[in-house]
Design a protein around this motif. Sequence first.
Motif, PDB file in Angstrom:
ATOM      1  N   THR A   1       6.306  12.831  -1.498  1.00 27.72           N
ATOM      2  CA  THR A   1       5.924  11.519  -2.032  1.00 27.72           C
ATOM      3  C   THR A   1       5.845  10.480  -0.912  1.00 27.72           C
ATOM      4  O   THR A   1       4.984   9.604  -0.909  1.00 27.72           O
ATOM      5  N   GLU A   2       6.719  10.605   0.096  1.00 26.59           N
ATOM      6  CA  GLU A   2       6.604   9.703   1.247  1.00 26.59           C
ATOM      7  C   GLU A   2       5.281   9.955   1.973  1.00 26.59           C
ATOM      8  O   GLU A   2       4.660   9.040   2.491  1.00 26.59           O
ATOM      9  N   GLY A   3       4.872  11.211   2.005  1.00 32.45           N
ATOM     10  CA  GLY A   3       3.606  11.560   2.645  1.00 32.45           C
ATOM     11  C   GLY A   3       2.440  10.873   1.946  1.00 32.45           C
ATOM     12  O   GLY A   3       1.566  10.291   2.598  1.00 32.45           O
TER      13      GLY A   3
ATOM     14  N   LEU B   1       0.846  -1.205   0.000  1.00 34.89           N
ATOM     15  CA  LEU B   1       0.000   0.000   0.000  1.00 34.89           C
ATOM     16  C   LEU B   1       0.877   1.250   0.000  1.00 34.89           C
ATOM     17  O   LEU B   1       0.618   2.207  -0.733  1.00 34.89           O
ATOM     18  N   HIS B   2       1.919   1.222   0.829  1.00 33.83           N
ATOM     19  CA  HIS B   2       2.842   2.353   0.899  1.00 33.83           C
ATOM     20  C   HIS B   2       3.449   2.624  -0.478  1.00 33.83           C
ATOM     21  O   HIS B   2       3.401   3.748  -0.988  1.00 33.83           O
ATOM     22  N   GLU B   3       4.002   1.574  -1.084  1.00 31.59           N
ATOM     23  CA  GLU B   3       4.667   1.763  -2.376  1.00 31.59           C
ATOM     24  C   GLU B   3       3.667   2.171  -3.452  1.00 31.59           C
ATOM     25  O   GLU B   3       3.997   2.902  -4.377  1.00 31.59           O
TER      26      GLU B   3
ATOM     27  N   GLY C   1       1.239   4.114  -2.956  1.00 29.49           N
ATOM     28  CA  GLY C   1       1.071   5.564  -2.775  1.00 29.49           C
ATOM     29  C   GLY C   1       2.085   6.327  -3.615  1.00 29.49           C
ATOM     30  O   GLY C   1       1.751   7.283  -4.325  1.00 29.49           O
ATOM     31  N   HIS C   2       3.332   5.875  -3.593  1.00 27.56           N
ATOM     32  CA  HIS C   2       4.367   6.497  -4.442  1.00 27.56           C
ATOM     33  C   HIS C   2       4.028   6.303  -5.916  1.00 27.56           C
ATOM     34  O   HIS C   2       4.112   7.229  -6.722  1.00 27.56           O
ATOM     35  N   ALA C   3       3.677   5.038  -6.242  1.00 26.19           N
ATOM     36  CA  ALA C   3       3.473   4.694  -7.654  1.00 26.19           C
ATOM     37  C   ALA C   3       2.322   5.506  -8.249  1.00 26.19           C
ATOM     38  O   ALA C   3       2.404   5.978  -9.383  1.00 26.19           O
TER      39      ALA C   3
HETATM   40 ZN   LIG Z   1       8.391   5.342   0.787  1.00 22.84          ZN
END
Ligand SMILES: [Zn+2]
Length: 496
Positions: free
Chosen positions: A326-328, A297-299, A301-303
Amino acid sequence: MGKRVEVHVSASGKDGGVQDLERFSQEILREAYLVGAGRKSSGNEAAIFQRWRKLFLPSALERFPRGPPRSRQRLEEFVKVGYVDRAIAPWQDRRRNKLLRAHVRCRGQEMPFFSASVLLAELPDREERHRLYGELSGVWRSVSEEEEAIWATFQEGVRSLGFSNGRTATEALFHYDVPHLLGQTRRFTDSTRGLFERLLRERADAEGVPFQELRAYDSGRLLRGADWSRRFPKSGLVPFLKRFLRGTGLPWESFRPDLAVRPRKNPRAFCAPVRIPEEVYLVLRPAGGHDDYHTALHEMGHALHFGLTDPALHTVFRRLGDASLTEGWAFVLDLLFLNGEFRRTMITDPAFVRFFALSQLWMLRRYAGKIDYESRFFRNPLDPRSRADYVRSLARTTLVRPDEEGHMGDRWRSDIDPWMYTAAYLRAWMFAGAFTDLLEERWGLRWWTHKGSGEFLARLWARGQYPTVEDLLEEFGLGELSLAPLERLLRRSLEA
Ligand SMILES: [Zn+2]
């Protein structure tokens, strides 16, 4: 709702410097993708820096178009950061390639270092864990020469840019308010201390390790959540991600998932935006278990952030910006695991709820210990006294004692990313906590089932890296960067 900032700057067509920046970024990210995904047995980022060295000379700035001040500023930071990164690249390559070649023995078998690192959390037997931890530490020690060279070169680089040390350089080039982050993390570690200890004791009991005896080699096992592994099978990962996308109406086609297991694939998941928005990789090595789902899910978000960036946006704002943003976005998706309504779609076991809150507290407290340590480390990364400082800082916040042999200290320089990336994570967590409040206020706890939330996020992601986290907090009236919203989410997750 706030003012819409004009993000398009004219691309003059004569900005050869910016086209080079784009080509360099593509090459370096493609290399990072191929090596990190285990599709290539060694990497050579130094050769790419060497080929594009003209981008990192002071004269490079003259080749860039004038543009608005924000674009000028980002380019200037890119040149300066790249000047140092180029100098450390040969050492980074040597270090990475050594780790890629390294093997360790476990259960009478030789295995690649990265595979063995994953195995550490799988071993229920303490003695076996202890032994493997010692073997892995030997590999970390084997790259200490490269690490010393990396940090000596880093220090030399920032000094030749006119900064007194790495910390002042990072604060100036990345605009991090380190004292503010230290104040926030100290308050957070104090106020969550009791809760954290309770949850950690509970977990240690469940794993059969006396709390007082918890050691560095136990933590991976405790946070593995092996009891629930079967509830999160590898085969369910893609349908899980697609369910979120169906709810929000966001497109799966906006990125390329790489979820294969390869022996040399790095266990640390990442997103590689090789071409923004057309070619964005989500790279993850599934091990089975909640962490695959949570990390995916985290990745994603970036993608989605990179994959839905407006292709017409100027290169500078597609490519360059503070990673906190982007981390946010990655954490906004990642924090869904703390949302009772969302979690119920996967698992309802109350023990898992407590376990997951522990794992999040652990991460946050680990990063609190890291920023505390790094605020000193970056002033002089060559000071050997930092080794003890590293162990002390992390033991203080994670409540875990070092191993008997003191191998925990072996990572005092390898557990650190250049330019205090730890600060970007902390800023991102703060942003994501506040932004989650906004999403819940507008669409409720089940915001991920509303197409409106997807459309809203897609509009923000189209703005690429133009805004800063501070810009967005201000635009939506979300106050200043603080860990308080996230702490509320964490505590609420235990009640739901
Ligand atoms: Zn990250």
